[in-house]
Design a protein around this motif. Sequence first.
Motif, mmCIF file in Angstrom:
data_model
loop_
_atom_site.group_PDB
_atom_site.id
_atom_site.type_symbol
_atom_site.label_atom_id
_atom_site.label_comp_id
_atom_site.label_asym_id
_atom_site.label_seq_id
_atom_site.Cartn_x
_atom_site.Cartn_y
_atom_site.Cartn_z
ATOM 1 N N GLY A 1 0.818 -1.220 0.000
ATOM 2 C CA GLY A 1 0.000 0.000 0.000
ATOM 3 C C GLY A 1 0.845 1.260 0.000
ATOM 4 N N HIS A 2 2.094 1.119 0.409
ATOM 5 C CA HIS A 2 2.945 2.297 0.514
ATOM 6 C C HIS A 2 4.066 2.294 -0.513
ATOM 7 C CE1 HIS A 2 0.378 3.410 3.677
ATOM 8 N NE2 HIS A 2 0.430 2.153 4.068
ATOM 9 N N LEU A 3 3.764 1.659 -1.614
ATOM 10 C CA LEU A 3 4.647 1.728 -2.774
ATOM 11 C C LEU A 3 4.329 3.042 -3.485
ATOM 12 C CD1 LEU A 3 5.938 -1.181 -4.062
ATOM 13 C CD2 LEU A 3 4.717 -0.228 -5.966
ATOM 14 N N VAL B 1 -1.173 13.308 0.151
ATOM 15 C CA VAL B 1 -0.453 12.880 1.354
ATOM 16 C C VAL B 1 -1.044 11.554 1.841
ATOM 17 C CG1 VAL B 1 0.015 13.484 3.776
ATOM 18 C CG2 VAL B 1 0.123 15.239 1.989
ATOM 19 N N CYS B 2 -0.178 10.669 2.316
ATOM 20 C CA CYS B 2 -0.613 9.347 2.764
ATOM 21 C C CYS B 2 -0.516 9.252 4.291
ATOM 22 C CB CYS B 2 0.276 8.298 2.116
ATOM 23 S SG CYS B 2 -0.150 6.615 2.591
ATOM 24 N N GLY B 3 -1.322 8.373 4.877
ATOM 25 C CA GLY B 3 -1.307 8.158 6.326
ATOM 26 C C GLY B 3 0.047 7.745 6.865
ATOM 27 N N CYS B 4 0.907 7.178 6.022
ATOM 28 C CA CYS B 4 2.221 6.710 6.479
ATOM 29 C C CYS B 4 3.207 7.855 6.629
ATOM 30 C CB CYS B 4 2.781 5.677 5.517
ATOM 31 S SG CYS B 4 3.352 6.365 3.959
ATOM 32 N N GLY B 5 2.808 9.071 6.176
ATOM 33 C CA GLY B 5 3.700 10.223 6.281
ATOM 34 C C GLY B 5 4.345 10.568 4.946
ATOM 35 N N ALA C 1 1.690 10.182 -2.398
ATOM 36 C CA ALA C 1 1.503 9.476 -3.667
ATOM 37 C C ALA C 1 1.693 7.962 -3.572
ATOM 38 C CB ALA C 1 2.432 10.068 -4.745
ATOM 39 N N CYS C 2 1.421 7.384 -2.393
ATOM 40 C CA CYS C 2 1.488 5.919 -2.236
ATOM 41 C C CYS C 2 0.293 5.280 -2.940
ATOM 42 C CB CYS C 2 1.400 5.528 -0.769
ATOM 43 S SG CYS C 2 2.769 6.091 0.240
ATOM 44 N N LEU C 3 0.424 4.005 -3.293
ATOM 45 C CA LEU C 3 -0.680 3.258 -3.922
ATOM 46 C C LEU C 3 -1.980 3.418 -3.126
ATOM 47 C CD1 LEU C 3 -1.688 1.164 -6.044
ATOM 48 C CD2 LEU C 3 -0.942 -0.637 -4.463
#
Length: 308
Positions: free
Chosen positions: A166-168, A176-180, A183-185
């Motif tokens: 998911g964070h590729l 922005v993604c929850g992982c910080g 543009a993550c998948l």
Amino acid sequence: MVKKFIIAIDLGGTNLKCALLNSSLKIKAKSSFSTKSFDNKRKLIGGIVDSINSFILRQNLTKRSILGIGIGLPGLVDTFKGMVHFLPNIPGWKEVSLKKILEQETGLPVFIDNDVKLMTFAEHKAGSAKEYNNVLCITLGTGVGGGLIIGNSLYRGKDNAAGEIGHLPLNEHGPVCGCGSEACLEVYVGNARIIKDARKLFGSKITLEEVSKLAQGNNAKATKFWGEVGKKLGLALSGVVNLLNLDAIVIGGGVSCAGKVLFKSVKQTILMRAMNVQAKRVNIFKAKLGNDAGIIGAGYLVKERLKR
Ligand SMILES: [Zn+2]
């Protein structure tokens, strides 16, 4: 001989599911509670202990007939130390020695692991990827999770954190993604984004189940919509297929119910974008065990650990 059982628990952000499995991992009884009805960590642990004890009581079992307890959790878990590092969707869970606490409370062996790893385990042992040695399992939901089987065994990585497809990153810059990161998948194919895009096209009240049904009925707009989702997913998977030369990819989670259109688009994208040998090799399957995958995986976890 006394019959032996395993108690399997799948803790999600929404539901706490419990099941009693026999030693062949067939589900004998099930129960489910709302996770939100336990509003803090202490109450939730109490709820887990109560559900274990009530199973033993209701099924007329003794603790001696329970081989162990397996638990899947939605977050970062150290399966070997029995530690829960962090659960992003359940507040208050940071560095909890869950194995130790539950073993003290129940007097039974307890084994814990990440829920997607357990789903991967289950699909590889008993589901869609049973005949395959190099497998990626991906779950599409609020989050996009993944688990890897390499050379017939679960690949954990140095810190037990491998599989985070998911964070590729799909782009250099993007939402922005929850992982910080950005543009993550997950920000393109996670439920939040899909529902937002669907509502722009189909009106503000539509649900993902309804868009899936439209696609199954060959609605042109819905077919195109899921085709676009499949393209993004296929793009990320093309990179993974090139890197790992997988023989199977198993797709599960709510969105996988969009059906043929989605799977066709994923496969076409991989054939177009991945290298020839790897693209032709890989089979794309829908997860077979559905909502029970976590429970069955937790059963396998107990069996594997007790063998050691
Ligand atoms: Zn991310």
